[in-house]
Design a protein around this motif. Structure first.
Motif, PDB file in Angstrom:
ATOM      1  N   ALA A 222       0.832  -1.202   0.000  1.00 44.82           N
ATOM      2  CA  ALA A 222       0.000   0.000   0.000  1.00 44.82           C
ATOM      3  C   ALA A 222       0.870   1.256   0.000  1.00 44.82           C
ATOM      4  O   ALA A 222       0.514   2.269  -0.610  1.00 44.82           O
ATOM      5  CB  ALA A 222      -0.929  -0.017   1.208  1.00 44.82           C
ATOM      6  N   ASP A 223       2.025   1.184   0.674  1.00 49.46           N
ATOM      7  CA  ASP A 223       2.923   2.336   0.704  1.00 49.46           C
ATOM      8  C   ASP A 223       3.444   2.659  -0.695  1.00 49.46           C
ATOM      9  O   ASP A 223       3.565   3.836  -1.067  1.00 49.46           O
ATOM     10  CB  ASP A 223       4.097   2.067   1.640  1.00 49.46           C
ATOM     11  CG  ASP A 223       3.695   2.082   3.106  1.00 49.46           C
ATOM     12  OD1 ASP A 223       2.609   2.609   3.418  1.00 49.46           O
ATOM     13  OD2 ASP A 223       4.466   1.554   3.928  1.00 49.46           O
ATOM     14  N   PHE A 224       3.750   1.617  -1.475  1.00 50.46           N
ATOM     15  CA  PHE A 224       4.240   1.866  -2.831  1.00 50.46           C
ATOM     16  C   PHE A 224       3.145   2.437  -3.712  1.00 50.46           C
ATOM     17  O   PHE A 224       3.400   3.322  -4.534  1.00 50.46           O
ATOM     18  CB  PHE A 224       4.789   0.570  -3.431  1.00 50.46           C
ATOM     19  CG  PHE A 224       5.399   0.764  -4.801  1.00 50.46           C
ATOM     20  CD1 PHE A 224       6.437   1.656  -4.998  1.00 50.46           C
ATOM     21  CD2 PHE A 224       4.922   0.045  -5.887  1.00 50.46           C
ATOM     22  CE1 PHE A 224       6.995   1.841  -6.260  1.00 50.46           C
ATOM     23  CE2 PHE A 224       5.474   0.222  -7.149  1.00 50.46           C
ATOM     24  CZ  PHE A 224       6.505   1.123  -7.333  1.00 50.46           C
ATOM     25  N   GLU A 225       1.922   1.963  -3.543  1.00 53.06           N
ATOM     26  CA  GLU A 225       0.811   2.548  -4.290  1.00 53.06           C
ATOM     27  C   GLU A 225       0.709   4.048  -4.002  1.00 53.06           C
ATOM     28  O   GLU A 225       0.509   4.855  -4.913  1.00 53.06           O
ATOM     29  CB  GLU A 225      -0.496   1.858  -3.919  1.00 53.06           C
ATOM     30  CG  GLU A 225      -0.643   0.456  -4.475  1.00 53.06           C
ATOM     31  CD  GLU A 225      -2.018  -0.117  -4.204  1.00 53.06           C
ATOM     32  OE1 GLU A 225      -2.774   0.491  -3.418  1.00 53.06           O
ATOM     33  OE2 GLU A 225      -2.340  -1.166  -4.783  1.00 53.06           O
ATOM     34  N   GLU A 226       0.849   4.408  -2.746  1.00 50.33           N
ATOM     35  CA  GLU A 226       0.786   5.824  -2.371  1.00 50.33           C
ATOM     36  C   GLU A 226       1.949   6.600  -2.976  1.00 50.33           C
ATOM     37  O   GLU A 226       1.789   7.740  -3.446  1.00 50.33           O
ATOM     38  CB  GLU A 226       0.794   5.965  -0.850  1.00 50.33           C
ATOM     39  CG  GLU A 226       0.550   7.383  -0.349  1.00 50.33           C
ATOM     40  CD  GLU A 226      -0.834   7.924  -0.709  1.00 50.33           C
ATOM     41  OE1 GLU A 226      -0.996   9.157  -0.735  1.00 50.33           O
ATOM     42  OE2 GLU A 226      -1.751   7.114  -0.976  1.00 50.33           O
ATOM     43  N   SER A 227       3.133   5.980  -3.005  1.00 51.05           N
ATOM     44  CA  SER A 227       4.294   6.631  -3.614  1.00 51.05           C
ATOM     45  C   SER A 227       4.067   6.885  -5.097  1.00 51.05           C
ATOM     46  O   SER A 227       4.454   7.926  -5.632  1.00 51.05           O
ATOM     47  CB  SER A 227       5.546   5.761  -3.427  1.00 51.05           C
ATOM     48  OG  SER A 227       5.890   5.649  -2.061  1.00 51.05           O
ATOM     49  N   LEU A 228       3.424   5.940  -5.784  1.00 50.51           N
ATOM     50  CA  LEU A 228       3.121   6.116  -7.199  1.00 50.51           C
ATOM     51  C   LEU A 228       2.184   7.300  -7.412  1.00 50.51           C
ATOM     52  O   LEU A 228       2.380   8.114  -8.318  1.00 50.51           O
ATOM     53  CB  LEU A 228       2.497   4.840  -7.760  1.00 50.51           C
ATOM     54  CG  LEU A 228       3.438   3.646  -7.938  1.00 50.51           C
ATOM     55  CD1 LEU A 228       2.641   2.366  -8.198  1.00 50.51           C
ATOM     56  CD2 LEU A 228       4.414   3.892  -9.081  1.00 50.51           C
ATOM     57  N   ARG A 229       1.165   7.395  -6.583  1.00 51.29           N
ATOM     58  CA  ARG A 229       0.229   8.518  -6.706  1.00 51.29           C
ATOM     59  C   ARG A 229       0.943   9.841  -6.415  1.00 51.29           C
ATOM     60  O   ARG A 229       0.732  10.841  -7.119  1.00 51.29           O
ATOM     61  CB  ARG A 229      -0.952   8.326  -5.757  1.00 51.29           C
ATOM     62  CG  ARG A 229      -1.822   7.114  -6.100  1.00 51.29           C
ATOM     63  CD  ARG A 229      -3.061   7.046  -5.216  1.00 51.29           C
ATOM     64  NE  ARG A 229      -3.851   5.860  -5.518  1.00 51.29           N
ATOM     65  CZ  ARG A 229      -3.777   4.712  -4.848  1.00 51.29           C
ATOM     66  NH1 ARG A 229      -2.947   4.607  -3.812  1.00 51.29           N
ATOM     67  NH2 ARG A 229      -4.498   3.671  -5.198  1.00 51.29           N
ATOM     68  N   ASN A 230       1.778   9.859  -5.387  1.00 50.76           N
ATOM     69  CA  ASN A 230       2.496  11.079  -5.036  1.00 50.76           C
ATOM     70  C   ASN A 230       3.468  11.497  -6.141  1.00 50.76           C
ATOM     71  O   ASN A 230       3.793  12.683  -6.265  1.00 50.76           O
ATOM     72  CB  ASN A 230       3.262  10.885  -3.722  1.00 50.76           C
ATOM     73  CG  ASN A 230       2.343  10.773  -2.527  1.00 50.76           C
ATOM     74  OD1 ASN A 230       1.189  11.203  -2.570  1.00 50.76           O
ATOM     75  ND2 ASN A 230       2.833  10.179  -1.447  1.00 50.76           N
ATOM     76  N   ALA A 231       3.928  10.518  -6.929  1.00 52.00           N
ATOM     77  CA  ALA A 231       4.857  10.817  -8.025  1.00 52.00           C
ATOM     78  C   ALA A 231       4.126  11.301  -9.279  1.00 52.00           C
ATOM     79  O   ALA A 231       4.777  11.593 -10.295  1.00 52.00           O
ATOM     80  CB  ALA A 231       5.687   9.583  -8.358  1.00 52.00           C
ATOM     81  N   GLY A 232       2.804  11.387  -9.214  1.00 50.25           N
ATOM     82  CA  GLY A 232       2.033  11.923 -10.331  1.00 50.25           C
ATOM     83  C   GLY A 232       1.430  10.901 -11.256  1.00 50.25           C
ATOM     84  O   GLY A 232       0.820  11.264 -12.271  1.00 50.25           O
ATOM     85  N   PHE A 233       1.593   9.608 -10.924  1.00 53.18           N
ATOM     86  CA  PHE A 233       0.980   8.570 -11.753  1.00 53.18           C
ATOM     87  C   PHE A 233      -0.524   8.507 -11.484  1.00 53.18           C
ATOM     88  O   PHE A 233      -0.993   8.826 -10.386  1.00 53.18           O
ATOM     89  CB  PHE A 233       1.604   7.205 -11.464  1.00 53.18           C
ATOM     90  CG  PHE A 233       2.981   7.023 -12.032  1.00 53.18           C
ATOM     91  CD1 PHE A 233       3.153   6.600 -13.341  1.00 53.18           C
ATOM     92  CD2 PHE A 233       4.105   7.281 -11.265  1.00 53.18           C
ATOM     93  CE1 PHE A 233       4.425   6.433 -13.870  1.00 53.18           C
ATOM     94  CE2 PHE A 233       5.385   7.113 -11.780  1.00 53.18           C
ATOM     95  CZ  PHE A 233       5.543   6.688 -13.089  1.00 53.18           C
ATOM     96  N   SER A 234      -1.276   8.098 -12.486  1.00 52.89           N
ATOM     97  CA  SER A 234      -2.718   7.919 -12.344  1.00 52.89           C
ATOM     98  C   SER A 234      -3.061   6.444 -12.549  1.00 52.89           C
ATOM     99  O   SER A 234      -2.200   5.642 -12.926  1.00 52.89           O
ATOM    100  CB  SER A 234      -3.469   8.788 -13.356  1.00 52.89           C
ATOM    101  OG  SER A 234      -3.150   8.386 -14.681  1.00 52.89           O
ATOM    102  N   GLY A 235      -4.307   6.097 -12.316  1.00 53.86           N
ATOM    103  CA  GLY A 235      -4.763   4.731 -12.554  1.00 53.86           C
ATOM    104  C   GLY A 235      -3.990   3.686 -11.779  1.00 53.86           C
ATOM    105  O   GLY A 235      -3.803   2.554 -12.257  1.00 53.86           O
ATOM    106  N   VAL A 236      -3.547   4.035 -10.587  1.00 53.45           N
ATOM    107  CA  VAL A 236      -2.741   3.108  -9.783  1.00 53.45           C
ATOM    108  C   VAL A 236      -3.618   1.948  -9.305  1.00 53.45           C
ATOM    109  O   VAL A 236      -4.673   2.151  -8.725  1.00 53.45           O
ATOM    110  CB  VAL A 236      -2.104   3.828  -8.578  1.00 53.45           C
ATOM    111  CG1 VAL A 236      -1.357   2.832  -7.689  1.00 53.45           C
ATOM    112  CG2 VAL A 236      -1.176   4.941  -9.053  1.00 53.45           C
ATOM    113  N   ARG A 237      -3.161   0.729  -9.563  1.00 52.57           N
ATOM    114  CA  ARG A 237      -3.896  -0.453  -9.106  1.00 52.57           C
ATOM    115  C   ARG A 237      -2.923  -1.625  -8.960  1.00 52.57           C
ATOM    116  O   ARG A 237      -1.777  -1.553  -9.419  1.00 52.57           O
ATOM    117  CB  ARG A 237      -5.010  -0.826 -10.073  1.00 52.57           C
ATOM    118  CG  ARG A 237      -4.579  -1.136 -11.491  1.00 52.57           C
ATOM    119  CD  ARG A 237      -5.763  -1.285 -12.425  1.00 52.57           C
ATOM    120  NE  ARG A 237      -5.385  -1.471 -13.808  1.00 52.57           N
ATOM    121  CZ  ARG A 237      -5.142  -2.646 -14.371  1.00 52.57           C
ATOM    122  NH1 ARG A 237      -5.266  -3.766 -13.638  1.00 52.57           N
ATOM    123  NH2 ARG A 237      -4.810  -2.741 -15.638  1.00 52.57           N
ATOM    124  N   THR A 238      -3.402  -2.684  -8.337  1.00 52.06           N
ATOM    125  CA  THR A 238      -2.577  -3.862  -8.081  1.00 52.06           C
ATOM    126  C   THR A 238      -3.316  -5.110  -8.530  1.00 52.06           C
ATOM    127  O   THR A 238      -4.475  -5.307  -8.162  1.00 52.06           O
ATOM    128  CB  THR A 238      -2.236  -3.973  -6.581  1.00 52.06           C
ATOM    129  OG1 THR A 238      -1.513  -2.804  -6.172  1.00 52.06           O
ATOM    130  CG2 THR A 238      -1.390  -5.206  -6.302  1.00 52.06           C
TER     131      THR A 238
END
Length: 223
Positions: free
Chosen positions: A187-203
């Protein structure tokens, strides 16, 4: 369980890397940490398929992909088997692993893919390559660790930092896909992806015989 037989052991700039055979399967061990084996390539194949499926439909024919880590070759072989990929680049920092594919027992998995004119193998550290190159891709498929929370070397930790994810985004074309394999959800990496400006984050989960499912983290560089 069958005891493993060591086929090759090398010392390189990043430590020790070992190729072992256990019954009919091969294993890669780096600095005493199990990386992967040839017993089940579902998660490596999903890494490639999920990235392609996440691309806009009009971008799929002729799409380019950078695969981080050659490993046992499942990801490369699967990408090369799909004619929709127009360019397939693999970054692998361990010379030993490249040798095992070109001249060793892993050629049985990757031989056809290595002969494919779309395929390029770069003997380079992925993190350094992402920072130095100006090449861009439609998809980045990263499988160099056991996941963002379980890296093979300390140097790899920077890949999952804000700076590292910014380098990934810079190497993606608009609308491009970042796909990261992991031995467990983060979950922390998902949050890092969003904070880096990525969209559509999913697993996406990949069921395993026992324990926590393997996963592929997916994210889109906005257009």
């Amino acid at each position: 369980m069958t005891s493993p037989v060591t086929l090759d052991r090398r010392e390189g700039p990043y430590g020790e890397v070992v190729l072992r055979r256990r019954a009919e399967h091969y294993e890669i061990i780096a600095n005493g940490t199990f990386l992967m084996d040839t017993s089940d390539g579902r998660s490596e194949r999903l890494l490639i398929d999920a990235a392609l499926a996440a691309l806009p439909e009009e971008s799929r024919p002729g799409a380019s992909v950078l695969i981080g880590g050659l490993g046992v070759g499942f990801s490369l072989a699967h990408a090369a088997a799909d004619p929709r990929w127009g360019r397939i680049v693999v970054a692998e920092r361990e010379e030993a692993i490249i040798d095992w594919h070109r001249q060793g027992p892993l050629a049985a998995i990757s031989g056809a893919a290595l002969a494919d004119p779309r395929t390029v193998i770069l003997h380079t550290d992925l993190v350094a390559y992402l920072r130095a190159t100006t090449d861009t891709y439609d998809a980045l498929c990263l499988d160099i660790d056991n996941g963002p929370d379980w890296t093979v070397t300390e140097d790899n930790e920077s890949l999952y930092s804000a700076e590292g994810l910014a380098s990934c985004a810079a190497r993606l074309n608009p609308g491009g896909i970042l796909a990261v394999w992991s031995a467990q959800p983060s979950a922390d990496f998902e949050e890092s992806l969003r904070n880096a400006g990525f969209s559509g984050v999913r697993t996406e989960e990949i069921p395993v015989a026992r324990g926590v499912p393997d996963v592929v983290h997916l994210a889109v560089r906005p257009g």
